[in-house]
Scaffold this active site. Structure first.
Site, PDB file in Angstrom:
ATOM      1  N   GLN A 151      -5.044  -5.101   6.420  1.00  0.00           N
ATOM      2  CA  GLN A 151      -5.988  -5.867   5.602  1.00  0.00           C
ATOM      3  C   GLN A 151      -6.152  -7.303   6.116  1.00  0.00           C
ATOM      4  O   GLN A 151      -7.083  -7.996   5.751  1.00  0.00           O
ATOM      5  CB  GLN A 151      -5.467  -5.882   4.159  1.00  0.00           C
ATOM      6  CG  GLN A 151      -6.518  -6.080   3.098  1.00  0.00           C
ATOM      7  CD  GLN A 151      -7.545  -4.972   3.059  1.00  0.00           C
ATOM      8  OE1 GLN A 151      -8.735  -5.246   3.014  1.00  0.00           O
ATOM      9  NE2 GLN A 151      -7.115  -3.724   3.077  1.00  0.00           N
ATOM     10  N   HIS A 163       0.878  -1.163   0.000  1.00  0.00           N
ATOM     11  CA  HIS A 163       0.000   0.000   0.000  1.00  0.00           C
ATOM     12  C   HIS A 163       0.923   1.224   0.000  1.00  0.00           C
ATOM     13  O   HIS A 163       2.023   1.162   0.540  1.00  0.00           O
ATOM     14  CB  HIS A 163      -0.802  -0.057   1.308  1.00  0.00           C
ATOM     15  CG  HIS A 163      -1.905   0.920   1.445  1.00  0.00           C
ATOM     16  ND1 HIS A 163      -1.691   2.220   1.811  1.00  0.00           N
ATOM     17  CD2 HIS A 163      -3.250   0.788   1.295  1.00  0.00           C
ATOM     18  CE1 HIS A 163      -2.864   2.848   1.889  1.00  0.00           C
ATOM     19  NE2 HIS A 163      -3.823   2.000   1.580  1.00  0.00           N
ATOM     20  N   CYS A 169      -4.647   2.412  -3.792  1.00  0.00           N
ATOM     21  CA  CYS A 169      -3.462   2.932  -3.103  1.00  0.00           C
ATOM     22  C   CYS A 169      -2.256   2.010  -3.302  1.00  0.00           C
ATOM     23  O   CYS A 169      -1.421   1.861  -2.410  1.00  0.00           O
ATOM     24  CB  CYS A 169      -3.694   3.126  -1.602  1.00  0.00           C
ATOM     25  SG  CYS A 169      -4.966   4.323  -1.244  1.00  0.00           S
ATOM     26  N   LYS A 205     -11.106  -1.127   9.806  1.00  0.00           N
ATOM     27  CA  LYS A 205     -11.242  -2.258   8.882  1.00  0.00           C
ATOM     28  C   LYS A 205     -11.701  -3.507   9.619  1.00  0.00           C
ATOM     29  O   LYS A 205     -11.908  -4.547   9.024  1.00  0.00           O
ATOM     30  CB  LYS A 205      -9.924  -2.495   8.162  1.00  0.00           C
ATOM     31  CG  LYS A 205      -9.624  -1.335   7.219  1.00  0.00           C
ATOM     32  CD  LYS A 205      -8.528  -1.600   6.259  1.00  0.00           C
ATOM     33  CE  LYS A 205      -8.357  -0.375   5.382  1.00  0.00           C
ATOM     34  NZ  LYS A 205      -7.072  -0.363   4.702  1.00  0.00           N
ATOM     35  N   ASP A 255       2.451  -4.855   8.073  1.00  0.00           N
ATOM     36  CA  ASP A 255       1.240  -4.054   7.962  1.00  0.00           C
ATOM     37  C   ASP A 255       0.048  -5.018   7.942  1.00  0.00           C
ATOM     38  O   ASP A 255      -0.180  -5.715   6.957  1.00  0.00           O
ATOM     39  CB  ASP A 255       1.324  -3.225   6.668  1.00  0.00           C
ATOM     40  CG  ASP A 255       0.025  -2.512   6.333  1.00  0.00           C
ATOM     41  OD1 ASP A 255      -0.986  -2.718   7.022  1.00  0.00           O
ATOM     42  OD2 ASP A 255       0.038  -1.744   5.348  1.00  0.00           O
TER      43      ASP A 255
HETATM   44  C1  LIG Z   1      -6.131   0.443   4.595  1.00  0.00           C
HETATM   45  C2  LIG Z   1      -4.735   0.070   4.542  1.00  0.00           C
HETATM   46  C3  LIG Z   1      -3.729   0.949   4.985  1.00  0.00           C
HETATM   47  C4  LIG Z   1      -4.033   2.344   5.474  1.00  0.00           C
HETATM   48  O1  LIG Z   1      -4.832   2.323   6.601  1.00  0.00           O
HETATM   49  P1  LIG Z   1      -5.387   3.692   7.220  1.00  0.00           P
HETATM   50  O2  LIG Z   1      -6.422   3.249   8.184  1.00  0.00           O
HETATM   51  O3  LIG Z   1      -5.960   4.467   6.062  1.00  0.00           O
HETATM   52  O4  LIG Z   1      -4.238   4.396   7.846  1.00  0.00           O
HETATM   53  C5  LIG Z   1      -2.426   0.511   4.944  1.00  0.00           C
HETATM   54  N1  LIG Z   1      -2.113  -0.715   4.494  1.00  0.00           N
HETATM   55  C6  LIG Z   1      -3.041  -1.589   4.065  1.00  0.00           C
HETATM   56  C7  LIG Z   1      -2.619  -2.945   3.608  1.00  0.00           C
HETATM   57  C8  LIG Z   1      -4.379  -1.230   4.075  1.00  0.00           C
HETATM   58  O5  LIG Z   1      -5.292  -2.085   3.650  1.00  0.00           O
END
Ligand SMILES: *Cc1c(COP(=O)(O)O)cnc(C)c1O
Length: 412
Positions: A209, A129, A370, A232, A206
């Protein structure tokens, strides 16, 4: 208590009653919400916590001696413990509450600006992302470190052989998402972490997701940093977490200066507060943090194994139905996926399809999600992404498929 906790079986119709928004219609059609990868919906149990906070104990935390402030502080710290238990962190103070994944990553990247030096190497994956690319580019620019990229195959899978070849004694940091938001692929983070640790490199995963679908155990993974967003995983926007190993968080310089993060302040020298407060300058999203805890409780009451089993069934069904339409290209059509289908229809622009299916009540995401480098890799402007949650149904998949079919007919 939500409906699942009561009878302990997965009944999607009962679950849907927990989400008031799922009752609304869009453009005169019942809402079919398949954009969960962008943000998930909020159950009544979490909405109630938000209403309760502002109705009954809204106050600033860690400051006042008065009753309201103490109540708010207790609930906020309780939420931190819920998050700690969920991710199995060793200590509650290893959980830093942030405004979300983006801020969590920036917090770590910004700290490493001063820890990295020329000659050091930082590795990111090709599946990232933007929020996991740009902060590291910035950190490398300032420190003189070099950024390297783990390539992926045409199936959207990271090339682990190439990754092993990239690692050497100059590698200081590795960043990778647990699940790709653009494709839904579950990355082999266990291997990525193990290989990085062989040369003493630290790893940030990260989990934005992944966390709506998978319950990670940070100690078992032996991961150095793990980040996620509440919105999320059935929580509110504007709140998220950073897990970091105690010694690494202690070594990291503070991110922002301000109230709450200090120990002693004079104009000559300021000493910083201990963890987690060192990284929590200013008044945080108090209500959001408390609601994040409630969202985690809600999801755990359903159970992540139950969620995964149901979502996999839905994913398989949706994939089959979609392929049956013909001229469909699914990106990363692999087994190791969460419930995301990223696809295109030959000769048609994803945006046009997204617009038509919205008219039919179906919310999907179109665009680069993104993750422009992934789209460049496949040489496409973007994809249509249907991302599912446990509250979606087979009937909704049928409506979605019908809508795509209609769009395809109209546009061809
Ligand atoms: C949504 C997402 C982000 C960003 O998250 P925010 O809540 O907008 O800060 C970063 N990495 C991944 C894999 C995402 O799905």
């Amino acid at each position: 208590m939500n409906s699942v906790a009561k009878n302990n079986t997965f009944n999607v119709e009962a679950i849907r009653k927990d989400f008031p928004i799922l009752n609304r219609s869009v453009n005169g059609k019942p809402l079919v919400y398949l954009d969960n990868g962008a943000t998930s919906q909020t159950p009544q149990a979490v909405i109630d916590v938000i209403v309760d906070y502002y109705s009954n104990y809204n106050a600033n935390i860690h400051r006042g001696v008065h009753t309201l402030s103490q109540e708010a502080t207790d609930k906020y710290e309780e939420a931190r413990k819920i998050i700690q238990a969920h991710f199995n962190a060793k200590h509650a103070y290893e959980i830093i509450l942030t405004s979300g994944t983006t801020q969590s990553i920036n917090l770590v990247a910004s700290g490493y600006k001063s820890l990295l030096k020329k000659g050091d190497e930082v590795i990111v994956s090709a599946l990232e992302h933007h929020s996991n690319i740009v902060p590291w580019q910035m950190a490398c620019e300032v420190s003189g470190a070099t950024l390297k990229v783990i390539p992926m195959t045409q199936d959207g899978i990271l090339d682990i052989t190439a990754y092993k070849a990239l690692i050497n004694e100059n590698t200081k940091l590795v960043f990778c998402n647990h699940v790709s938001n653009a494709l839904g692929v579950i990355n082999p983070i266990e291997t990525i972490i193990k290989e990085a640790h062989k040369v003493g490199a630290k790893v940030l995963i990260d989990g934005a997701q992944a966390c709506p679908h998978i319950k990670p155990d940070v100690q078992e993974l032996d991961v150095d940093f793990y980040v996620a967003s509440a919105h999320k995983m059935c929580g509110p926007t504007g709140v998220g977490m950073l897990y970091g190993k105690e010694e690494l968080l202690n070594a990291l310089p503070p991110y922002q200066g301000g109230g709450e993060m200090i120990d002693q302040v004079t104009f000559e020298k300021t000493t910083y507060a201990g963890l987690p407060h060192k990284f929590e300058a200013g008044t945080p999203n108090i209500c959001g943090g408390i609601a994040f805890g409630a969202a985690i409780n809600y999801m755990n009451a359903i159970g992540f194994t139950t969620i995964a089993t149901y979502e996999n069934e839905l994913l398989e069904y949706a994939t089959e139905q979609l392929k049956a339409l013909g001229d469909v290209k699914i990106y990363a059509d692999t087994k190791d996926k969460t419930a995301v289908i990223s696809f295109n229809i030959e000769g048609l622009h994803p945006y046009d399809i997204g617009t038509i299916v919205d008219k039919l009540g179906v919310a999907v995401r179109t665009g680069h999600h993104c993750a422009q480098p992934i789209m460049d890799f496949f040489k496409i402007p973007g994809t249509i992404r249907a991302s599912l949650m446990f509250y979606n149904t087979k009937e909704e998949i049928d409506i979605f498929i019908k809508a795509v079919k209609r769009a395809k007919m109209m546009l061809s």
